[in-house]
Write a protein that holds these residues in place. Structure first.
Motif, PDB file in Angstrom:
ATOM      1  N   SER A  38      74.112   5.568  18.751  1.00 11.64           N
ATOM      2  CA  SER A  38      73.756   4.316  19.369  1.00 11.64           C
ATOM      3  C   SER A  38      74.730   3.991  20.684  1.00 11.64           C
ATOM      4  N   THR A  39      74.746   4.898  21.545  1.00 14.71           N
ATOM      5  CA  THR A  39      75.442   4.613  22.546  1.00 14.71           C
ATOM      6  C   THR A  39      74.791   3.472  23.508  1.00 14.71           C
ATOM      7  N   ASP A  71      80.679  11.088   7.657  1.00  8.91           N
ATOM      8  CA  ASP A  71      79.901  10.199   7.430  1.00  8.91           C
ATOM      9  C   ASP A  71      78.701  10.598   8.396  1.00  8.91           C
ATOM     10  N   TYR A  72      79.182  11.020   9.733  1.00  9.26           N
ATOM     11  CA  TYR A  72      78.195  11.578  10.541  1.00  9.26           C
ATOM     12  C   TYR A  72      77.485  12.525  10.186  1.00  9.26           C
ATOM     13  N   ALA A  98      82.832   5.180  15.110  1.00 13.15           N
ATOM     14  CA  ALA A  98      83.147   3.711  15.024  1.00 13.15           C
ATOM     15  C   ALA A  98      82.467   3.168  13.999  1.00 13.15           C
ATOM     16  N   ASN A  99      82.620   1.779  13.822  1.00 14.61           N
ATOM     17  CA  ASN A  99      82.232   0.965  12.760  1.00 14.61           C
ATOM     18  C   ASN A  99      82.437   1.190  11.527  1.00 14.61           C
ATOM     19  N   GLY A 100      83.951   1.820  11.442  1.00 13.92           N
ATOM     20  CA  GLY A 100      84.540   2.038  10.157  1.00 13.92           C
ATOM     21  C   GLY A 100      83.868   3.434   9.245  1.00 13.92           C
ATOM     22  N   LEU A 101      83.162   4.135   9.993  1.00 14.52           N
ATOM     23  CA  LEU A 101      82.612   5.461   9.573  1.00 14.52           C
ATOM     24  C   LEU A 101      83.784   6.596   9.985  1.00 14.52           C
TER      25      LEU A 101
END
Length: 343
Positions: free
Chosen positions: A93-94, A46-47, A39-42
């Motif tokens: 960050s669930t 990136d993760y 989420a958040n555009g990632l």
């Protein structure tokens, strides 16, 4: 419904490889599920990049845990970085209402006839139930152990042959930082041969965050190691028992609650668990604790949870004095408990 059980042996890498082979489908599903959560555009990449400080911290402290991950990746035919990324819950960050929910009872003398007893309900998404696997580990350098977790790798509970036991509950601390992921801390705990060693691992200074790690031994040492990334308190039994759910119970630790307005369900389970222990008729026994795990008398969320987003996917009853683990797959009000491990 019965819990799938596998036995693995050999080096840490080889045990991981055997888990990977046996649980390949579940591990592939875990990776896919996390990739869908991006989420958040990632991007997923990136993760993966963000895992590096977590990997470095884990390799410094527990290189054998990383070897298990590498073996599992090779056995399942997946990228090890993907498996590690799934293990780092801190990256995602669930929201607190969607993370794993668990309820725990622990009892020893004088609340029992002398035995150390644990009861645990594990609440996850309904889809996770099909990915749960019990693993009996036989390692040359660590105590033998039995664990239950998603894909056999991301464990929820465990007991080793030194009768050091881990149950516990997910928390949502507001001070997470790069470090050893809490799910890998949980794995490392089960290498401990003593209560003190287990507590020290739970409180490793390089931890990224923490579960409430409920640690017990057959000698009657019991504590909820209620920690965040930077602080902790130990909750001890009162009158021979304690209970815990998914919020900070110690007054001083409440400052670390990430979303205190979203813990109503955990509070209802906690208060009901306390009520059941306080009003029990006589010493606690495993049959009595089984009835507590099947309880539906709390609101807004019951100890035995039935829901579309989260439900009780497995339960465990542990007699630590005897060294036995009984487990039920699915809601304990609908499933039979079966002996899955005995020392």
């Amino acid at each position: 419904m019965t819990l799938k059980i596998i036995t693995v042996s050999g080096s840490h890498y080889e045990c991981g490889r055997q888990i990977g082979v046996a649980c390949a489908d579940a591990l592939h599903r875990s990776i896919s599920g996390c990739q869908n959560f991006v989420a958040n555009g990632l991007r997923w990449e990136d993760y993966r990049v963000a895992t590096q400080p977590y990997l470095a911290a884990t390799e410094r402290a527990f290189p054998w845990v990383v070897e298990e991950l590498r073996g599992a990746a090779d056995g399942a035919g997946v990228d090890c970085c993907d498996l590690l990324t799934v293990a780092i819950e801190e990256l995602f960050s669930t929201p607190p209402e969607l993370v794993g929910r668990c309820s725990d009872f622990a009892a020893c003398a004088p609340a029992t006839h002398g035995h150390v007893l644990l009861a645990h309900n594990n609440d996850l998404s309904p889809a996770a139930q099909d990915s749960l696997v019990g693993v009996e580990w036989r390692l040359p350098d660590h105590p033998a152990l039995f664990t239950v977790g998603v894909g056999g790798l991301y464990l929820s509970i465990g007991l080793n042959s030194n009768k050091v036991c881990l149950t516990g509950n997910e928390l949502s601390p507001n001070d997470e930082k790069p470090g050893i992921p809490r799910v890998l801390i949980a794995r490392a705990l089960l290498s401990a041969r003593t209560f003190g060693e287990a507590v020290a691992i739970a409180l490793h200074p390089d931890r990224a965050s923490s579960y409430n790690n409920l640690l017990s031994t057959a000698e009657g040492e019991i504590a909820s190691v209620e920690a965040s990334a930077t602080d902790h308190e130990l909750l001890r039994p009162e009158g021979g028992w304690l209970v815990h759910t998914n919020h900070y119970a110690h007054p001083r630790m409440k400052r670390y609650e990430r979303a205190p307005d979203l813990i109503a369900g955990s509070l209802s389970r906690y208060e009901r668990a306390r009520e059941l222990m306080q009003t029990r008729s006589g010493p606690a026994t495993l049959p009595m604790l089984k009835t507590f795990l099947t309880d539906h008398n709390s609101s807004p969320v019951s100890l035995c949870r039935h829901g579309e987003k989260n439900k009780t996917v497995f339960s465990a009853l542990i007699d630590l004095t005897e060294g036995t683990v009984d487990a039920a797959l699915g809601n304990p009000c609908q499933s039979e408990f079966a002996r899955v491990w005995a020392l």
